[in-house]
Design an enzyme around this catalytic site. Structure first.
Site, PDB file in Angstrom:
ATOM      1  N   GLN A 177       0.831  -1.208   0.000  1.00 50.45           N
ATOM      2  CA  GLN A 177       0.000   0.000   0.000  1.00 50.45           C
ATOM      3  C   GLN A 177       0.862   1.253   0.000  1.00 50.45           C
ATOM      4  O   GLN A 177       1.884   1.321   0.682  1.00 50.45           O
ATOM      5  CB  GLN A 177      -0.919  -0.003   1.226  1.00 50.45           C
ATOM      6  CG  GLN A 177      -1.917   1.141   1.273  1.00 50.45           C
ATOM      7  CD  GLN A 177      -2.853   1.036   2.477  1.00 50.45           C
ATOM      8  OE1 GLN A 177      -2.900   0.001   3.138  1.00 50.45           O
ATOM      9  NE2 GLN A 177      -3.574   2.102   2.765  1.00 50.45           N
ATOM     10  N   CYS A 224      -6.781   0.596   1.941  1.00 50.02           N
ATOM     11  CA  CYS A 224      -6.451  -0.766   2.381  1.00 50.02           C
ATOM     12  C   CYS A 224      -7.598  -1.729   2.092  1.00 50.02           C
ATOM     13  O   CYS A 224      -7.380  -2.911   1.805  1.00 50.02           O
ATOM     14  CB  CYS A 224      -6.090  -0.784   3.860  1.00 50.02           C
ATOM     15  SG  CYS A 224      -7.413  -0.232   4.965  1.00 50.02           S
ATOM     16  N   HIS A 238      -8.411  -1.288  10.301  1.00 54.44           N
ATOM     17  CA  HIS A 238      -7.671  -1.694   9.108  1.00 54.44           C
ATOM     18  C   HIS A 238      -8.338  -2.906   8.473  1.00 54.44           C
ATOM     19  O   HIS A 238      -8.918  -3.758   9.166  1.00 54.44           O
ATOM     20  CB  HIS A 238      -6.234  -2.030   9.511  1.00 54.44           C
ATOM     21  CG  HIS A 238      -5.273  -2.160   8.376  1.00 54.44           C
ATOM     22  ND1 HIS A 238      -5.198  -1.251   7.350  1.00 54.44           N
ATOM     23  CD2 HIS A 238      -4.318  -3.099   8.118  1.00 54.44           C
ATOM     24  CE1 HIS A 238      -4.243  -1.611   6.513  1.00 54.44           C
ATOM     25  NE2 HIS A 238      -3.694  -2.742   6.957  1.00 54.44           N
ATOM     26  N   ASN A 291      -2.027  -8.582   5.591  1.00 54.35           N
ATOM     27  CA  ASN A 291      -2.078  -7.139   5.745  1.00 54.35           C
ATOM     28  C   ASN A 291      -1.686  -6.491   4.414  1.00 54.35           C
ATOM     29  O   ASN A 291      -0.581  -6.727   3.918  1.00 54.35           O
ATOM     30  CB  ASN A 291      -1.092  -6.730   6.848  1.00 54.35           C
ATOM     31  CG  ASN A 291      -1.069  -5.236   7.101  1.00 54.35           C
ATOM     32  OD1 ASN A 291      -1.626  -4.445   6.346  1.00 54.35           O
ATOM     33  ND2 ASN A 291      -0.405  -4.834   8.174  1.00 54.35           N
ATOM     34  N   TRP A 330      -0.561  -3.758   3.721  1.00 56.98           N
ATOM     35  CA  TRP A 330       0.660  -2.967   3.763  1.00 56.98           C
ATOM     36  C   TRP A 330       1.839  -3.765   3.191  1.00 56.98           C
ATOM     37  O   TRP A 330       2.860  -3.195   2.845  1.00 56.98           O
ATOM     38  CB  TRP A 330       0.981  -2.560   5.199  1.00 56.98           C
ATOM     39  CG  TRP A 330       0.099  -1.468   5.729  1.00 56.98           C
ATOM     40  CD1 TRP A 330      -0.869  -0.779   5.063  1.00 56.98           C
ATOM     41  CD2 TRP A 330       0.121  -0.937   7.059  1.00 56.98           C
ATOM     42  NE1 TRP A 330      -1.465   0.143   5.886  1.00 56.98           N
ATOM     43  CE2 TRP A 330      -0.882   0.075   7.123  1.00 56.98           C
ATOM     44  CE3 TRP A 330       0.864  -1.203   8.201  1.00 56.98           C
ATOM     45  CZ2 TRP A 330      -1.131   0.804   8.281  1.00 56.98           C
ATOM     46  CZ3 TRP A 330       0.619  -0.479   9.361  1.00 56.98           C
ATOM     47  CH2 TRP A 330      -0.371   0.519   9.400  1.00 56.98           C
TER      48      TRP A 330
END
Length: 688
Positions: A99, A105, A261, A285, A287
């Site tokens: 990300q 997200c 998140h 995740n 990220w």
């Protein structure tokens, strides 16, 4: 200039019947044709620049970058960013990207789930795209948007600062499918800013166009594990989210999880540990880093309690954003689980045939926006849908067999401008009854309903309904809130359903009838001769004076008929196409005006001198006309004031035109369809 919305709605309905908007034949988003644009660019040796989503600050939007950073943004094509750009390198994986500074997200978590399902992935990302000899800076992607698939065209200019991508980036600098996919979705949303904040369900539905189920993990169903296992084995995507902290910031907790998140669910595994059965959930995740540090995290000693084969299959010690946790911890630390699938098969372990029916509808303030059941007098005006569930009820008592989804459709191009209403669904059991169900019917308790009214793009509920006849009522919580929606009904058993607008032909209608009066007719003829010109005709200006100052004097409360309204009345009643009314035409109009005036005051029960839109419904019934809810809503928007009320003048203008349109159709059609040449259509529409 595009055609009016009513025309576009008719076109869309016809196209849907012909298969347009299906995945095999998607609509062209913003009317851009990928093949035509590519052919044009290749033949002329130019690289495409998308004027519908141009490489400028408007496409980025406000609030992501400071003014100084926005001024530094440079839109570059991939060959200016990387030495050897490729659309896809060595297949597509969730580990391909991370990300950027954009708060999307929820979208990237959905992509992470998408990478596991090749069949769904190829629906969204056409993989035959590349930077080969036919490269012209043009790419396309497909999304399901509110009932139809759309093909979205973009150029490949991407926003950078100092030559680096500022939004989603690839771990390999030469791979560009993630950045281009994100750009295509930003175009659909309106801008990159419009992608800030959301839920995985929104994007996962746009990737599948199928069935969505949302599970609140604070109160999960007893078969949650079985449901997740079936979803994992079917064409389904799964996403989830952590609870929000005291602020909107994505703070990292001591256990490694990020507050507020979105995560992808990328796997489930049942195994044994210390002689006990263990249900593990794998999460990722978006990220691309940052993981859970509790039980069964990458470096947890608990992995040593599992047999070596299962450990080797599951465990990967790397800071790649992916980790395992128990089902119990999953329910404890996450708020909800969204499952989106191409088909409803994951809902039930038994093999069965599912039936799916979709309806497009609209709540319009004053006519079909009745609000929740707290609004006793108006709830019945909401759109109503009948469903008959046939066959033997083979399921166990309480076994769920009907899933109903209610999705709001946006009326704004930019996603952040869309204001979702609180919406819900109620289901009522009934015996055979004709026509639209009145207010008195809804004194009974619903057979089933959504647990609460939610401020969300979509609400859905999985019900248990035995064979019988049911009425489904979608509604907003507050009355008089205008919005469009899509209702989807998915059932195991054979069903028959239809919209219940109260226009069934076998429904008795009470009408206001007037008996002929020869003396009155003679008086009207005398009046006409005294007030017509030397040819015994009246034009629009004369009609305006006669209606406002003589015939309806004292009844008109808002300034009387305009000259345009009177021109329209002349055109509707003018059989000789002279622009004037003769005696017969004038008296026929006068009688209609008198009848409609009586109906107006009969149905103005509030005695305000105007008709509310609910009173308008009664006025149509008194005139002997059966009007479907969607048509009633359309008329309310066209003829009603901003207050939602109709004056006497507006009502007479409306019902005269409606009566005339019915007669035109009856005369020129076979009763079902009407074909007109261009000149004939223009002849009718431009004069009447």
């Amino acid at each position: 200039m595009p055609p009016p919305g009513v025309c576009l709605n008719i076109m869309e309905a016809r196209q849907k019947q012909k298969g347009y908007g299906s995945f095999a034949n998607p609509d062209k988003f913003l009317n851009q044709d990928y093949q035509e644009l590519k052919q044009y660019c290749v033949l002329r040796g130019v690289r495409y620049i998308d004027d519908m989503f141009p490489p400028d600050c408007i496409s980025i939007g406000e609030g992501i970058l400071s003014t100084s950073d926005l001024a530094r943004v440079e839109w570059l094509r991939p060959m200016k960013i990387a030495p050897h750009p490729n659309f896809i390198l060595d297949g597509i994986s969730r580990f391909d990207f991370g990300q950027g500074i954009l708060g999307d997200c929820w979208f990237l978590a959905s992509i992470g789930a998408l990478t596991f399902k090749q069949k769904i992935l190829e629906k969204v990302v056409p993989i035959d795209q590349s930077f080969d000899e036919k490269y012209c800076g043009l790419f396309h992607f497909r999304f399901w948007r509110f009932g139809k698939w759309v093909d979205v065209v973009i150029d490949d200019k991407l926003p950078t600062i100092n030559g680096r991508l500022i939004f989603v980036y690839s771990k390999d600098e030469n791979e560009f499918w993630p950045a281009l996919l994100e750009k295509a979705y930003a175009k659909v949303c309106g801008s990159y800013t419009d992608m800030i904040s959301g839920t995985p369900a929104e994007a996962m539905m746009d990737f599948t166009g199928g069935v969505h189920m949302c599970i609140q993990l604070s109160d999960p169903p007893s078969n949650l594990w079985e449901l997740m296992c079936r979803a994992g084995q079917s064409l389904s995507l799964m996403g989830c989210g952590t609870p929000q902290g005291e602020t909107s910031a994505n703070n990292i907790l001591a256990n490694g999880l990020v507050q507020g998140h979105a995560y992808s669910v990328t796997g489930v595994k049942q195994t044994m540990s210390q002689g006990k059965q263990l249900n593990l959930v794998r999460l990722w995740n978006p990220w691309g880093k940052g993981e859970w540090t509790g039980d069964w995290s990458d470096r947890s000693s608990l992995w040593q309690t599992m047999n070596a084969n299962d450990r080797d299959m599951c465990l990967s010690v790397a800071d790649d954003g992916e980790f395992w946790m128990t089902l119990e911890d999953f329910c404890k630390f996450y708020t909800d689980l969204d499952i989106c699938s191409l088909s409803p098969d994951f809902l039930d372990g038994n093999s069965c045939h599912w039936n799916t029916t979709m309806y497009d509808g609209r709540w319009v303030a004053g006519t079909t926006a009745g609000g929740c059941m707290n609004n006793r007098d108006s709830y019945w005006t909401n759109p109503q849908y009948r469903v008959k569930i046939s066959g033997e009820y083979s399921g166990n008592v309480g076994e769920k067999n009907v899933l109903i989804s209610l999705m709001q459709k946006p009326d704004k191009r930019n996603r952040h401008l869309v204001e979702n209403l609180h919406i819900g669904i109620s289901v009522f059991e009934h015996k055979a009854q004709k026509g639209k169900f009145p207010a008195s019917f809804f004194s009974q308790k619903p057979a089933a309903q959504t647990k609460t009214y939610m401020n969300a793009r979509e609400v859905m509920e999985y019900f248990s309904l035995k064979p019988g006849e049911y009425l489904i009522v979608p509604s907003t919580f507050k009355a008089n809130e205008t919005a469009s929606f899509m209702l989807t009904i998915i059932t195991k058993a054979e069903t028959h359903s239809y919209e219940n607008s109260g226009d069934q032909k076998d429904e008795p209608v009470k009408t206001l009838k007037k008996t002929p009066n020869a003396l009155e007719d003679k008086s009207k003829i005398t009046f006409f001769r005294q007030n017509s010109d030397k040819y015994e005709e009246v034009d629009a200006e004369q009609l305006q004076m006669l209606l406002n100052e003589k015939i309806l004097k004292g009844d008109l409360k808002s300034g009387g008929f305009s000259i345009d309204a009177c021109r329209s009345m002349v055109a509707l009643m003018d059989t000789s196409i002279s622009g004037k009314l003769n005696g017969e035409e004038f008296i026929r109009l006068w009688k209609k005006v008198a009848t409609y005036k009586d109906i107006f005051f009969l149905t103005d029960v509030s005695r305000t001198g105007t008709l509310s839109l609910n009173e308008l419904r009664n006025a149509f019934q008194a005139s002997g006309m059966r009007i479907k809810d969607d048509m009633l809503s359309l008329m309310a928007l066209r003829y009603g004031a901003s207050s939602g009320h109709l004056t006497l003048e507006s009502f007479i203008s409306l019902i005269l035109r409606l009566d005339c349109m019915y007669k035109i159709f009856k005369q020129l059609s076979d009763g079902k369809d009407m074909n007109l040449q261009e000149s004939e259509w223009m002849y009718i529409s431009m004069y009447t």
